[in-house]
Design an enzyme around this catalytic site. Structure first.
Site, mmCIF file in Angstrom:
data_model
loop_
_atom_site.group_PDB
_atom_site.id
_atom_site.type_symbol
_atom_site.label_atom_id
_atom_site.label_comp_id
_atom_site.label_asym_id
_atom_site.label_seq_id
_atom_site.Cartn_x
_atom_site.Cartn_y
_atom_site.Cartn_z
ATOM 1 N N CYS A 2 50.580 46.173 -7.658
ATOM 2 C CA CYS A 2 51.622 47.324 -6.996
ATOM 3 C C CYS A 2 52.998 47.057 -7.717
ATOM 4 O O CYS A 2 53.158 46.079 -8.222
ATOM 5 C CB CYS A 2 51.746 47.386 -5.623
ATOM 6 S SG CYS A 2 50.206 47.305 -4.588
ATOM 7 N N ARG A 27 51.518 49.576 -12.979
ATOM 8 C CA ARG A 27 51.202 48.700 -12.233
ATOM 9 C C ARG A 27 50.209 49.320 -11.156
ATOM 10 O O ARG A 27 49.351 48.572 -10.144
ATOM 11 C CB ARG A 27 52.117 47.906 -11.560
ATOM 12 C CG ARG A 27 52.911 47.182 -12.352
ATOM 13 C CD ARG A 27 54.150 46.515 -11.852
ATOM 14 N NE ARG A 27 53.926 45.587 -11.049
ATOM 15 C CZ ARG A 27 54.030 44.255 -11.387
ATOM 16 N NH1 ARG A 27 54.569 44.018 -12.731
ATOM 17 N NH2 ARG A 27 53.762 43.224 -10.770
ATOM 18 N N TRP A 74 48.706 50.248 -6.012
ATOM 19 C CA TRP A 74 47.368 50.153 -6.243
ATOM 20 C C TRP A 74 46.441 49.631 -5.144
ATOM 21 O O TRP A 74 46.781 48.593 -4.673
ATOM 22 C CB TRP A 74 47.298 49.119 -7.396
ATOM 23 C CG TRP A 74 45.671 49.029 -8.082
ATOM 24 C CD1 TRP A 74 45.246 49.920 -8.878
ATOM 25 C CD2 TRP A 74 44.625 48.123 -7.792
ATOM 26 N NE1 TRP A 74 43.810 49.627 -9.467
ATOM 27 C CE2 TRP A 74 43.470 48.528 -8.594
ATOM 28 C CE3 TRP A 74 44.502 46.843 -7.179
ATOM 29 C CZ2 TRP A 74 42.500 47.424 -8.693
ATOM 30 C CZ3 TRP A 74 43.564 46.033 -7.277
ATOM 31 C CH2 TRP A 74 42.496 46.566 -8.036
ATOM 32 N N ASN A 100 53.668 43.728 -2.866
ATOM 33 C CA ASN A 100 52.664 43.486 -3.969
ATOM 34 C C ASN A 100 51.462 42.367 -3.738
ATOM 35 O O ASN A 100 52.390 41.350 -3.609
ATOM 36 C CB ASN A 100 53.222 43.411 -5.222
ATOM 37 C CG ASN A 100 52.185 43.114 -6.499
ATOM 38 O OD1 ASN A 100 51.254 43.334 -6.260
ATOM 39 N ND2 ASN A 100 52.631 42.302 -7.566
ATOM 40 N N GLY A 101 50.520 42.680 -3.308
ATOM 41 C CA GLY A 101 49.618 41.543 -3.112
ATOM 42 C C GLY A 101 48.826 41.628 -1.849
ATOM 43 O O GLY A 101 48.596 42.754 -1.309
ATOM 44 N N GLU A 486 33.823 44.476 -25.691
ATOM 45 C CA GLU A 486 35.050 45.112 -25.622
ATOM 46 C C GLU A 486 35.142 46.387 -25.692
ATOM 47 O O GLU A 486 35.790 47.374 -25.172
ATOM 48 C CB GLU A 486 36.061 44.325 -26.429
ATOM 49 C CG GLU A 486 37.444 44.789 -26.512
ATOM 50 C CD GLU A 486 38.254 45.105 -25.296
ATOM 51 O OE1 GLU A 486 39.275 45.811 -25.314
ATOM 52 O OE2 GLU A 486 37.542 44.666 -24.189
ATOM 53 N N LYS A 490 36.422 49.368 -23.129
ATOM 54 C CA LYS A 490 37.166 50.429 -23.800
ATOM 55 C C LYS A 490 36.795 51.886 -23.288
ATOM 56 O O LYS A 490 37.427 52.765 -22.751
ATOM 57 C CB LYS A 490 37.451 50.335 -25.196
ATOM 58 C CG LYS A 490 38.646 49.304 -25.405
ATOM 59 C CD LYS A 490 39.940 49.525 -25.124
ATOM 60 C CE LYS A 490 40.924 48.673 -24.052
ATOM 61 N NZ LYS A 490 40.278 47.640 -23.603
ATOM 62 N N GLU A 493 36.773 52.273 -19.562
ATOM 63 C CA GLU A 493 38.154 52.198 -18.723
ATOM 64 C C GLU A 493 38.550 53.690 -19.055
ATOM 65 O O GLU A 493 39.355 54.083 -17.967
ATOM 66 C CB GLU A 493 38.911 51.069 -19.684
ATOM 67 C CG GLU A 493 38.845 49.834 -19.234
ATOM 68 C CD GLU A 493 39.750 48.937 -19.903
ATOM 69 O OE1 GLU A 493 40.653 48.183 -19.467
ATOM 70 O OE2 GLU A 493 39.909 48.927 -21.283
ATOM 71 N N HIS A 509 14.915 42.591 -24.823
ATOM 72 C CA HIS A 509 14.259 41.852 -23.711
ATOM 73 C C HIS A 509 14.485 42.762 -22.582
ATOM 74 O O HIS A 509 14.627 41.899 -21.497
ATOM 75 C CB HIS A 509 14.640 40.355 -23.613
ATOM 76 C CG HIS A 509 14.466 39.777 -25.190
ATOM 77 N ND1 HIS A 509 13.192 39.382 -25.366
ATOM 78 C CD2 HIS A 509 15.419 39.235 -25.780
ATOM 79 C CE1 HIS A 509 13.383 38.697 -26.537
ATOM 80 N NE2 HIS A 509 14.716 38.616 -26.873
ATOM 81 N N LYS A 608 47.536 47.883 -14.883
ATOM 82 C CA LYS A 608 47.608 47.114 -15.909
ATOM 83 C C LYS A 608 47.190 45.647 -16.030
ATOM 84 O O LYS A 608 46.514 44.967 -16.783
ATOM 85 C CB LYS A 608 49.032 47.256 -16.524
ATOM 86 C CG LYS A 608 49.324 46.523 -17.791
ATOM 87 C CD LYS A 608 48.641 46.999 -19.077
ATOM 88 C CE LYS A 608 48.862 46.537 -20.304
ATOM 89 N NZ LYS A 608 47.725 46.969 -21.232
HETATM 90 C C1 BG6 Z 1 43.138 44.933 -16.049
HETATM 91 C C2 BG6 Z 1 43.500 45.685 -17.049
HETATM 92 O O1 BG6 Z 1 43.659 45.067 -14.748
HETATM 93 O O2 BG6 Z 1 43.339 43.511 -16.369
HETATM 94 C C3 BG6 Z 1 42.974 45.087 -18.371
HETATM 95 O O3 BG6 Z 1 43.284 46.967 -16.831
HETATM 96 C C4 BG6 Z 1 43.076 43.831 -18.602
HETATM 97 O O4 BG6 Z 1 43.397 46.162 -19.339
HETATM 98 C C5 BG6 Z 1 42.715 42.906 -17.509
HETATM 99 O O5 BG6 Z 1 42.317 43.394 -19.676
HETATM 100 C C6 BG6 Z 1 43.228 41.609 -17.711
HETATM 101 O O6 BG6 Z 1 44.417 41.682 -17.811
HETATM 102 P P1 BG6 Z 1 45.583 40.421 -18.395
HETATM 103 O O7 BG6 Z 1 47.079 40.900 -18.320
HETATM 104 O O8 BG6 Z 1 45.336 38.981 -17.486
HETATM 105 O O9 BG6 Z 1 45.280 40.195 -19.982
#
Ligand code: BG6
Length: 613
Positions: A2, A27, A74, A100-101, A486, A490, A493, A509, A608
């Site tokens: 958050c 966040r 969040w 936040n937490g 990855e 992407k 996400e 397999h 993020k």
């Molecule tokens: C997620 C993000 O919350 O955390 C991803 O949405 C990110 O994009 C992942 O790769 C890890 O975050 P960080 O900041 O530790 O690289």
């Protein structure tokens, strides 16, 4: 995670808080809220969803107060409803709190507070804090002591900001394992936020709260100290002006429709910044100032464990291949949360390397704390200067990607792979046949990336063709295997299409059972010693009627005859190719999401970086 923002003694407090929250919205954006003094009590206004809904709920007249606290959420505990939005208050709204937490022991604390007659109105863990503080005030504690005593009751990693009607013109803040910073001005009040960028328009004078730091902040003063101790000081602020200037310049959209596309187009500049002054290709030298202080310990390292999450985990897998091949040091990449759960023998000559864009991801922070508890050398590859991980590690190398606003990580991934290449070169006990070509290709990369990004219409057309797909498989081998994973992440996400990344050799397999004409595959098939094997895996898919898109090296014409669509990328050496392939897959996901019209920069349910473990 958050976002928290607050201020005291600042005219137009609520305006500042709304502005600060808009900087922090990456966040979390499940709900938002604000609190400010209103006579004997504290008024809170909250709304579900984006900050814009809170602004709408506030109406034309943003309340006038010089003190205010605010929050973007969040969700961890409780649905995305107004009752669960922060700030949370006690029954008579004389205490308001944003957090936040998470609180791991909130159930038992809530039970005892309910037994003592406290009325709860939300499903959250956070709501226990104003009630805890109230219970101590009722026992005769002074506000500061009540705040301290409440902190001592709480288990978990969190940052908290509280306001009490009992002590107007004062805010109570604490970093108990989650980031919080103070913004100091001469005579324009004080600011508090999860990220200094939230108040960077107002001041560059910053005091970063260390772990377990409590801060009592008023218009004219601030006292900081470990909440378990009685010592309080007024630390001198550091000036982050230079950092801000660069960050703000890089953070502008610059005419792009989304931060994600803008940040993909920052890739060449990102590579350039990340190698500048570090790779001297003509002399065959790599200089990483951030590792100099641990050179002695690094010489004795015979194993590296990389810990990270999300996109940083896949960068770690590419780092594993690079460090093992170039520096010949065995590497194991572990999901940070699994590293915390594992009970494995680790000898003292093992280094733990944490990779994190934000430097704040709770699982990665916990993994580092475990490594420090085991007295292991800890290293960091971090993009955010001054972040928790950059302060927790013994040494490290900064990515120089600049601020990354889009939740889906793009340029930071590119920069992480560059830094891991630099670390592999720096750790190599002696230069081998790979070192020089690798240095050379890395310095050539910005031009190759710019050339590639000149015209992305080919990728856009292919992406739009497949945008209605419900599922997607991504395959690759060797250095391209992490690319496949990855690439799948992407797409998941930002487009919400179910996607899976696997090693192309593993496909037969089991996973190949999924393949039919409605289940497309993205094959990362750039030139490498494994290409022929990947081609036979593609044939296996074609044999079952599966559509295939290939990411291929420029000049590979033959592949056109086998697959349905080809995304051509500039050719470079196998060890550097994942960076160009990564950018191609970022663009593919972007154009699919753009075609679907979803919120690209702030995808649902994501943040993020997640500062709750
Ligand atoms: C997620 C993000 O919350 O955390 C991803 O949405 C990110 O994009 C992942 O790769 C890890 O975050 P960080 O900041 O530790 O690289």
């Amino acid at each position: 995670m958050c976002g928290i923002a607050g201020c005291v003694g600042h005219e137009g407090g609520p305006d500042f808080v709304l502005e600060g929250l808009s900087t922090l919205e990456y966040r979390g954006y499940d709900s938002a809220g604000i609190g400010y003094p209103a006579g004997e009590r504290i008024e809170v206004v909250r709304a579900v969803g984006k900050l814009a809904n809170l602004v709408a709920a506030l109406g034309d007249t943003v309340p006038d107060s010089d003190t205010a606290i605010g929050h973007t959420r969040w969700a961890t505990h409780g649905r995305k409803i107004v009752a669960n939005a922060h700030p949370h208050t006690n029954e008579d709204s004389t205490i308001a709190v944003v957090v936040n937490g998470i609180f791991e022991n909130y159930v038992e604390l809530k039970e005892s507070l309910v037994k003592n007659g406290h009325l709860f109105r939300s499903e959250t863990d956070t709501e226990i804090v104003p009630h805890l503080i109230e219970s101590y005030l009722e026992d005769g504690y002074e506000p500061e002591a009540a705040f301290e005593a409440s902190l001592a009751q709480l288990d978990g990693n969190f940052a908290v900001l509280a306001m009490m009607a009992h002590s107007p013109g004062k805010l109570y803040a604490a970093n108990i394992g989650a980031p919080l910073a103070l913004g100091i001005t001469e005579n324009d009040g004080r600011f508090i936020a999860s990220d200094p960028l939230a108040f960077s328009e107002r001041t560059s004078k910053v005091v970063i709260l260390e772990d377990n730091d409590l801060a009592i902040v008023t218009q004219d003063d601030y006292h900081v100290g470990n909440y378990k101790e009685k010592v309080r000081t007024t630390p001198l602020p550091q000036d982050l002006a230079d950092l801000y200037e660069e960050e703000h310049a890089k953070a502008e959209l610059g005419g792009f429709p989304h931060y994600m596309l803008k940040e993909i187009h920052d890739s060449a500049e990102t590579v350039h910044s990340t190698i500048r002054g570090r790779i001297l290709a003509d002399e065959g030298i790599v200089k990483l100032g951030g590792l100099e202080s641990v050179q002695e310990r690094l010489r004795n390292i015979d194993r590296i464990i990389i810990v990270s999450c999300g996109t940083s985990y896949f960068a770690g897998l590419i780092g594993e291949a690079l460090i093992e091949e170039v520096a010949e040091i065995p590497v194991e990449v572990q999901l940070a949360s699994e590293f915390c759960a594992k009970k494995e023998p680790i000898d003292k000559n093992t280094a733990v390397l944490a990779i994190s864009q934000s430097g704040e991801t709770a699982d990665t922070v916990s993994a580092l704390r475990k490594a420090k508890f085991l007295n292991l050398l800890t290293l960091g590859v971090v993009n955010a200067p001054g972040s928790t991980i950059s302060r927790l590690t013994d040494a490290g190398v900064y990515c120089r990607a600049g601020e990354e606003r889009s939740v889906a990580s793009t340029k930071a991934f590119t920069s992480q792979v560059i830094v891991l290449s630099e670390i592999a070169l720096a750790l190599a006990k002696h230069s081998n046949e790979l070192s020089r070509p690798l240095m050379h290709e890395l310095t050539e990369l910005p031009d190759a990336i710019n050339r590639f990004l000149e015209d992305t219409s080919q990728i856009k057309n292919i992406a739009e063709k497949y945008a209605a797909s419900k599922n997607f498989l991504f395959i690759g081998r060797g250095y391209n295997f992490p690319n496949a994973m990855e690439g799948a992440l992407k797409l998941k996400e930002i487009s919400y299409i179910h996607a899976e990344g696997i090693s192309s050799g593993e496909m037969k397999h089991g996973t190949i059972a999924l393949i039919d004409k409605n289940f497309p595959t993205m094959a990362v098939a750039t030139d490498s010693p494994d290409l022929e094997k990947v081609m036979s895996n593609i044939e296996e898919i074609k044999a079952r009627g599966g559509p295939v898109i290939a990411v291929a090296s420029e000049g590979n014409i033959a592949i056109k005859n086998i697959v349905d669509d080809v995304i051509y990328v500039p050719k470079t050496m196998e060890q550097v190719q994942p960076i160009l392939n990564g950018i191609a897959l970022q663009l593919f996901a972007y154009y699919v999401a753009a075609k679907k019209g979803v919120d690209i920069d702030q995808p649902r349910n994501l943040a993020k970086s997640v500062t709750v473990g």
